[in-house]
Design a protein around this motif. Sequence first.
Motif, short mmCIF file in Angstrom:
data_model
loop_
_atom_site.label_atom_id
_atom_site.label_comp_id
_atom_site.label_asym_id
_atom_site.label_seq_id
_atom_site.Cartn_x
_atom_site.Cartn_y
_atom_site.Cartn_z
N ASP A 1 -0.23 14.31 26.18
CA ASP A 1 0.52 14.14 24.92
C ASP A 1 1.62 15.19 24.88
OD1 ASP A 1 1.44 14.02 22.29
OD2 ASP A 1 -0.52 13.47 21.50
N THR A 2 2.79 14.83 25.36
CA THR A 2 3.90 15.79 25.44
C THR A 2 4.42 16.18 24.06
OG1 THR A 2 5.46 13.97 25.74
CG2 THR A 2 4.60 15.01 27.73
N ASP A 3 4.33 15.27 23.10
CA ASP A 3 4.77 15.59 21.74
C ASP A 3 3.91 16.69 21.14
OD1 ASP A 3 6.79 13.72 21.82
OD2 ASP A 3 5.60 12.14 20.88
N LEU A 4 2.61 16.63 21.40
CA LEU A 4 1.69 17.65 20.88
C LEU A 4 2.02 19.02 21.49
CD1 LEU A 4 -0.71 17.50 18.90
CD2 LEU A 4 -2.22 17.47 20.89
N ILE A 5 2.34 19.03 22.78
CA ILE A 5 2.72 20.28 23.44
C ILE A 5 4.00 20.83 22.85
CG2 ILE A 5 3.46 21.29 25.65
CD1 ILE A 5 1.57 19.32 27.04
N GLN A 6 4.97 19.95 22.58
CA GLN A 6 6.25 20.37 22.02
C GLN A 6 6.05 21.06 20.67
OE1 GLN A 6 9.45 20.10 23.07
NE2 GLN A 6 9.18 18.98 24.97
N GLN A 7 5.08 20.62 19.91
CA GLN A 7 4.87 21.15 18.57
C GLN A 7 4.03 22.43 18.56
OE1 GLN A 7 3.07 17.90 16.45
NE2 GLN A 7 4.70 16.48 17.01
N ALA A 8 3.35 22.72 19.66
CA ALA A 8 2.43 23.86 19.72
C ALA A 8 3.16 25.16 20.04
CB ALA A 8 1.35 23.59 20.76
N LYS A 9 2.43 26.27 19.92
CA LYS A 9 2.95 27.58 20.30
C LYS A 9 2.44 28.02 21.67
CE LYS A 9 3.19 29.23 15.49
NZ LYS A 9 2.66 30.24 14.52
N LEU A 10 1.27 27.50 22.06
CA LEU A 10 0.63 27.99 23.29
C LEU A 10 -0.17 26.87 23.95
CD1 LEU A 10 -1.07 31.45 23.65
CD2 LEU A 10 -2.31 29.40 24.41
N LEU A 11 -0.14 26.83 25.28
CA LEU A 11 -0.97 25.92 26.07
C LEU A 11 -1.96 26.76 26.86
CD1 LEU A 11 -1.60 23.06 27.29
CD2 LEU A 11 0.02 23.66 29.11
N HIS A 12 -3.24 26.43 26.74
CA HIS A 12 -4.29 27.15 27.48
C HIS A 12 -5.00 26.17 28.41
CE1 HIS A 12 -7.51 29.93 28.42
NE2 HIS A 12 -8.38 28.98 28.12
N PHE A 13 -5.27 26.60 29.65
CA PHE A 13 -5.95 25.73 30.60
C PHE A 13 -6.78 26.57 31.57
CE2 PHE A 13 -2.40 27.21 32.98
CZ PHE A 13 -2.70 27.08 34.33
N GLY A 14 -7.59 25.90 32.39
CA GLY A 14 -8.37 26.56 33.43
C GLY A 14 -8.06 25.96 34.77
N SER A 15 -8.86 26.32 35.78
CA SER A 15 -8.58 25.80 37.12
C SER A 15 -9.41 24.57 37.46
CB SER A 15 -8.85 26.89 38.17
OG SER A 15 -10.23 27.21 38.22
N ILE A 16 -10.44 24.26 36.67
CA ILE A 16 -11.33 23.15 37.01
C ILE A 16 -10.57 21.82 37.06
CG2 ILE A 16 -13.43 21.91 36.38
CD1 ILE A 16 -13.82 24.83 37.29
N SER A 17 -9.61 21.65 36.15
CA SER A 17 -8.85 20.39 36.12
C SER A 17 -7.86 20.30 37.27
CB SER A 17 -8.12 20.24 34.79
OG SER A 17 -7.26 21.34 34.54
N LEU A 18 -7.74 21.37 38.09
CA LEU A 18 -6.86 21.32 39.26
C LEU A 18 -7.61 20.94 40.53
CD1 LEU A 18 -4.79 24.59 38.65
CD2 LEU A 18 -3.98 22.24 38.40
#
Length: 315
Positions: A121-138
């Motif tokens: 959801d790129t729109d949700l990312i555009q509206q946020a202040k920060l994106l957090h992720f881990g390595s498992i999804s890689l």
Amino acid sequence: MSDVICLGELLIDFVPTVTGVTLIDAPAFQKAPGGAPANVAVGLSRLGISSAFMGKVGDDAFGHFLANILRDAGVNIQALHFATEARTALAFVSLKADGDREFMFYRHPSADMLFTPEEVDTDLIQQAKLLHFGSISLISSPSREATLHAIDCAQQAGKIISCDPNLRLALWQDEQAAREGMLLALKQAQIVKVSEEELEFLTGTTDPAAVYQQLWHDRMMLLLLTKGTQGCRFMTSHAEGEVPSFPVKAIDTTGAGDAFMAGFLQGIVKNPEILEDPAQLNQLCRFANAAGALTTTQRGAIPALPTRQQVDSFF
């Protein structure tokens, strides 16, 4: 609008009802919602920060149970997808006498591994202040491509990106693949958290100097080194400090690092300039240490994540 987007795995942890036994000897297991990015999303919500979860679960009983848990915790789940072609991931977690853990995963594949770039959801990312992720999804496609796409969107939009590489060797093809994947994750982020175990895995040493020598990159603004009962260390390009933890009787360390991450990120979301102030970083790390310590006093990850009131009372 959600201030923080947490992207990655959402799963069921089955935790033994007694501590200090192996999976073979465990008499029974307690169902608990988990998954590091989801834990952080709930942790942030309980600390008063608007958060959203982005990822995929199975269109099954466990998947809908997890969706309800996030929704009830105040997490925005509009970017959570349901897969009909795979089931929700499961993890059986044995608790040793000291509260540390051993994992056995059921992901062959699981729904979170099938999250696609088109579902970001790129729109949700555009509206946020920060994106957090881990390595498992890689670890595998298409979730790898989806994660990198989300990161690229966040970078182009000028968002803060944070990462917890979260070493889970059993999920990777081998140690080399795990090391390469975790390093790839670190290179995308401005804020990074690693444990001493992860630092040694990535660099061959627990010496904090290895951070600057081997892990630091131009985009990185801060690295947090968590040291369990010894607290944490923060490192920026111009300052560093050691912050002690709080003594508690640990029952289950599952989710403690995620509670720490939530405790830290809530301060950055409120005031990003903290990253330039060592004194404020020290105080924020104390808050994060308290959140992590409190989480170890209960079983499971999400059920144990503290509220702001609980952390403030603990202080």
